[in-house]
Each structure stands twice: as structure tokens, then as C-alpha cells.
Write a protein that holds these residues in place. Structure first.
Motif, PDB file in Angstrom:
ATOM      1  N   PHE A 162       0.844  -1.213   0.000  1.00 21.37           N
ATOM      2  CA  PHE A 162       0.000   0.000   0.000  1.00 21.37           C
ATOM      3  C   PHE A 162       0.874   1.257   0.000  1.00 21.37           C
ATOM      4  O   PHE A 162       0.591   2.226  -0.689  1.00 21.37           O
ATOM      5  CB  PHE A 162      -0.906   0.035   1.238  1.00 21.37           C
ATOM      6  CG  PHE A 162      -1.954  -1.045   1.273  1.00 21.37           C
ATOM      7  CD1 PHE A 162      -2.413  -1.650   0.108  1.00 21.37           C
ATOM      8  CD2 PHE A 162      -2.502  -1.453   2.484  1.00 21.37           C
ATOM      9  CE1 PHE A 162      -3.389  -2.643   0.149  1.00 21.37           C
ATOM     10  CE2 PHE A 162      -3.470  -2.435   2.542  1.00 21.37           C
ATOM     11  CZ  PHE A 162      -3.916  -3.037   1.374  1.00 21.37           C
ATOM     12  N   THR A 165       2.327   1.796  -3.439  1.00 26.58           N
ATOM     13  CA  THR A 165       1.306   2.234  -4.394  1.00 26.58           C
ATOM     14  C   THR A 165       0.938   3.699  -4.173  1.00 26.58           C
ATOM     15  O   THR A 165       0.823   4.468  -5.119  1.00 26.58           O
ATOM     16  CB  THR A 165       0.036   1.378  -4.238  1.00 26.58           C
ATOM     17  OG1 THR A 165       0.408   0.017  -4.418  1.00 26.58           O
ATOM     18  CG2 THR A 165      -1.016   1.752  -5.259  1.00 26.58           C
ATOM     19  N   SER A 325      -5.897  -6.107  -3.817  1.00 19.62           N
ATOM     20  CA  SER A 325      -5.728  -5.499  -5.143  1.00 19.62           C
ATOM     21  C   SER A 325      -6.714  -4.350  -5.344  1.00 19.62           C
ATOM     22  O   SER A 325      -6.381  -3.318  -5.908  1.00 19.62           O
ATOM     23  CB  SER A 325      -5.862  -6.544  -6.246  1.00 19.62           C
ATOM     24  OG  SER A 325      -7.092  -7.207  -6.124  1.00 19.62           O
ATOM     25  N   GLU A 328      -5.426  -1.392  -3.475  1.00 20.60           N
ATOM     26  CA  GLU A 328      -4.337  -0.706  -4.195  1.00 20.60           C
ATOM     27  C   GLU A 328      -4.904   0.145  -5.320  1.00 20.60           C
ATOM     28  O   GLU A 328      -4.447   1.271  -5.545  1.00 20.60           O
ATOM     29  CB  GLU A 328      -3.321  -1.724  -4.708  1.00 20.60           C
ATOM     30  CG  GLU A 328      -2.659  -2.424  -3.528  1.00 20.60           C
ATOM     31  CD  GLU A 328      -1.295  -3.005  -3.817  1.00 20.60           C
ATOM     32  OE1 GLU A 328      -1.020  -3.292  -4.990  1.00 20.60           O
ATOM     33  OE2 GLU A 328      -0.525  -3.174  -2.856  1.00 20.60           O
TER      34      GLU A 328
END
Ligand code: G
Ligand code: MN
Length: 333
Positions: A162, A165, A325, A328
């Protein structure tokens, strides 16, 4: 229960992985100086190439799950220390029961965003446990031993992703614990291992607990919480303002944040509730805590929450609990 059970070291130039494990059964099976080809023979489904990719990631961070042919699960957490060496801790997640292989149930941590009311940016996530089973995703029922450990390991690994990202090294992740998790030293050892393994700053991982959970032995709980804080965990008091929270609890608690229960937040149209909330956030701030409004189901109340002194908000209107996912993607959006 998941606990630190050893250390690992990867030498990039000789391409050898040194494992030293403490438990006798794993010590016999895994301890030693391994070529990856040999190691992959005693593991369940991890090729030499995948092992190497896991040990030599572009940014140097290592978060590898190894399953032995006998079904024991261990995690390697840590990262590169220089151009030649990576090292870290080995954590045990326990024995695979075979249940997951039968596709009955599988632990699936999901993450619900926690937004800053000033910037409207995501500043952290609450990790919530879901079991992916035949009937779809379900919330686990009752006290599950070892659940907090497993959640913590997964949450810490996810946090590394995280942060990358979002290009935000200050993101945090919150994990729910219960009174059972506060018995013994395992949780403290695990937090220490995750902190050093991932090189996290204090407060990166925050533990949420309710007063209800801590009531069994107040002095014991306070001692543990002080130790957990010293090990680097943040402490969050969950569900405040619902049935079982008192002000005495706040007087002694080394908490960093106060989460105000959804039942209060959802009565914001009552002016008396507004007054109570304003007083609560002021009290939290004076006690050195931030305050979070839980159960925000209507985005329109965000400005009022800010006016009342809340720092953070969490709820279905701002983001549902979501897979790694999706979380993110949410951070990138
Ligand atoms: O007790 P705790 O604060 O940890 O509660 C987390 C639970 O609350 C999770 O099961 C989560 O799905 C649920 N939850 C999160 N946001 C909302 C919301 O906006 N409304 C409702 N009703 N439940 C929520
Ligand atoms: Mn919670």
C-alpha cells in the motif's frame, strides 16, 4: 499461533539462503545453508525461480510464504541490507490443516480505508478477516485462536505494498485483537518481529481493541498494552460510546486513537448527540489521541464531522472493506 521462530539470510552473490529455525521439527527439515533448487524440493509448489524472485525484489523488500511438503507454513519477512545481503525473521503461521486445499475455507483479509477529514486522503486501513468459503465471503464467528497473528502478518505485508502504491510511507494498518491475544507474550514478540523485519516506524501497525475485550484483568491488560507500545504498536480504542466503555478506561490507557462507535455517528441529526461527539473529540485530543468516526454511511456528514473535531472517518460511504488489489486500485484512483 504465529510466533518468530528463526532468522534467514540471503547471499546474492553465492545465491544461497541460510535458514536457522528453532522448533525441532522445522529445525531438522529447514535449517541450513540452501541452494534454491534443493530448498524448492522440500517445499510445496515454489520453484527455484519463484523463490529467487521473492528474495530479490526490485525494492529489496521480502515477504515470502513457504509451505513445506508436510504442510507447515512459515513466512520470511525482511529485506535487503546492502547490495549483497538480505536478511530478516522467520514467522510461523502454523500447520496447514488441509481445509484450505479442500477449498472449504480460506482466510481472506480485506481492508477498509480510513480517510483524513482534512485532506480527504486515505491515511490507513482497518484489516478485517473474511473467510472465503463455499457460501462466499463470511465474517468469522467467535474467538479464533491465531487469527490476530495471521491477520497481523498479512496486514503488515499488505501495508508494504500500500505504501508503495500510494507513495506514502506514513500509511498505517489497524488490526482487531481480543483479550485472548493479550494473554502470553506471543503478540509482543510478533509485533517486535514485524517491526524489525519490515523496518516499520512506530505506529505503522495499530491494534484495535474494545474495553469489553480488555475487562478481564485491567492491570494485566494495561501492562501488556504498554509493552506492545514499547514494541512499536499503536493502540486504538474501538467502539467507544457503545455499551461497555467508561471514562476510567481512558484515564490509564496509553492509546493513540479513539474510534467512536457507529451507533453515535448515525444519530448526528440529534443536536444532543452532536454536543456529546464534540466533547468526545476534544477529550481525545487533550489526552493525546486522534479520533475516528466509524460507520459513516452518508458522505454528506463529512464536513460536520470535521467541525466536531474528528480527524478520521471510516464507513461504507467512503469505502467498503476490499481485497488487497482493490485497495491498491483505490489508493491509485
Ligand atoms: O467493531 P469494529 O469497529 O471493528 O467493526 C467493523 C465492522 O463494521 C466490519 O464488519 C465492517 O464491515 C463494518 N462496517 C464498516 N463500515 C460500516 C458502515 O458504514 N456501516 C455499517 N453498518 N457497518 C460498517
Ligand atoms: Mn475495529
Amino acid at each position: 499461533m504465529s510466533v518468530p521462530i528463526g532468522e534467514w539470510q540471503w547471499n546474492k552473490s553465492t545465491q544461497r539462503l541460510t535458514l536457522s529455525l528453532v522448533p525441532p521439527s522445522l529445525e531438522r527439515l529447514l535449517s541450513g545453508d540452501w541452494a534454491l533448487d534443493d530448498l524448492s524440493n522440500v517445499l510445496d509448489g515454489l520453484s527455484r525461480q519463484r523463490l529467487r524472485n521473492g528474495l530479490e525484489t526490485p525494492d529489496g523488500d521480502v515477504a515470502l510464504e513457504l509451505v513445506t511438503a508436510e504442510g507447515s507454513i512459515v513466512h520470511l519477512a525482511g529485506g535487503a541490507v546492502d547490495d549483497y545481503w538480505s536478511r530478516g525473521v522467520i514467522l510461523s503461521v502454523g500447520e496447514s490443516t488441509g481445509a484450505a486445499e479442500d477449498s472449504v475455507v480460506e482466510l481472506l483479509p480485506v481492508f477498509q480505508p480510513i480517510l483524513c477529514l482534512r485532506s480527504h486522503r486515505v491515511e490507513g486501513f482497518e484489516a478485517l478477516a473474511r473467510w472465503e468459503g463455499e457460501k462466499g465471503a463470511q465474517t468469522p464467528v467467535g474467538d479464533m485462536q491465531g487469527l490476530a497473528s495471521s491477520m497481523l502478518i498479512h496486514a503488515a505485508e499488505s501495508l508494504v505494498g500500500f505504501r508503495k502504491t500510494a507513495r506514502n510511507p506514513n500509511l498505517f494498518v489497524q488490526v482487531n485483537i481480543t483479550s485472548l491475544d493479550l494473554e502470553g507474550d506471543e503478540l509482543i514478540d510478533l509485533i517486535s518481529a514485524l517491526q524489525s523485519g519490515h523496518k516499520f516506524a512506530p505506529g505503522s501497525i495499530r491494534l484495535e481493541l474494545t474495553e469489553q475485550d480488555a475487562l478481564r484483568d485491567t492491570q494485566q491488560t494495561l501492562n501488556r498494552l504498554h509493552d506492545l507500545k514499547a514494541a512499536g504498536a499503536g493502540i486504538v480504542l474501538d467502539d467507544f460510546g457503545s455499551g461497555h466503555s467508561s471514562f476510567l478506561w481512558l484515564a490509564d490507557l496509553p492509546a493513540d486513537a479513539l474510534k467512536v462507535d457507529a451507533s453515535l455517528i448515525q444519530q448526528l441529526d440529534n443536536p444532543r448527540v452532536e454536543t456529546i461527539l464534540e466533547a468526545l473529540t476534544l477529550m481525545a485530543r487533550r489526552l493525546g489521541m486522534t479520533s475516528t468516526a466509524e460507520g459513516v454511511e452518508d458522505e454528506a456528514i463529512m464536513p460536520l464531522l470535521r467541525t466536531l473535531g474528528f480527524d478520521h472517518a471510516q464507513g461504507f460511504a467512503l469505502g467498503r472493506p476490499m481485497s488487497v488489489s482493490k485497495a491498491e486500485a483505490f489508493l491509485s484512483a
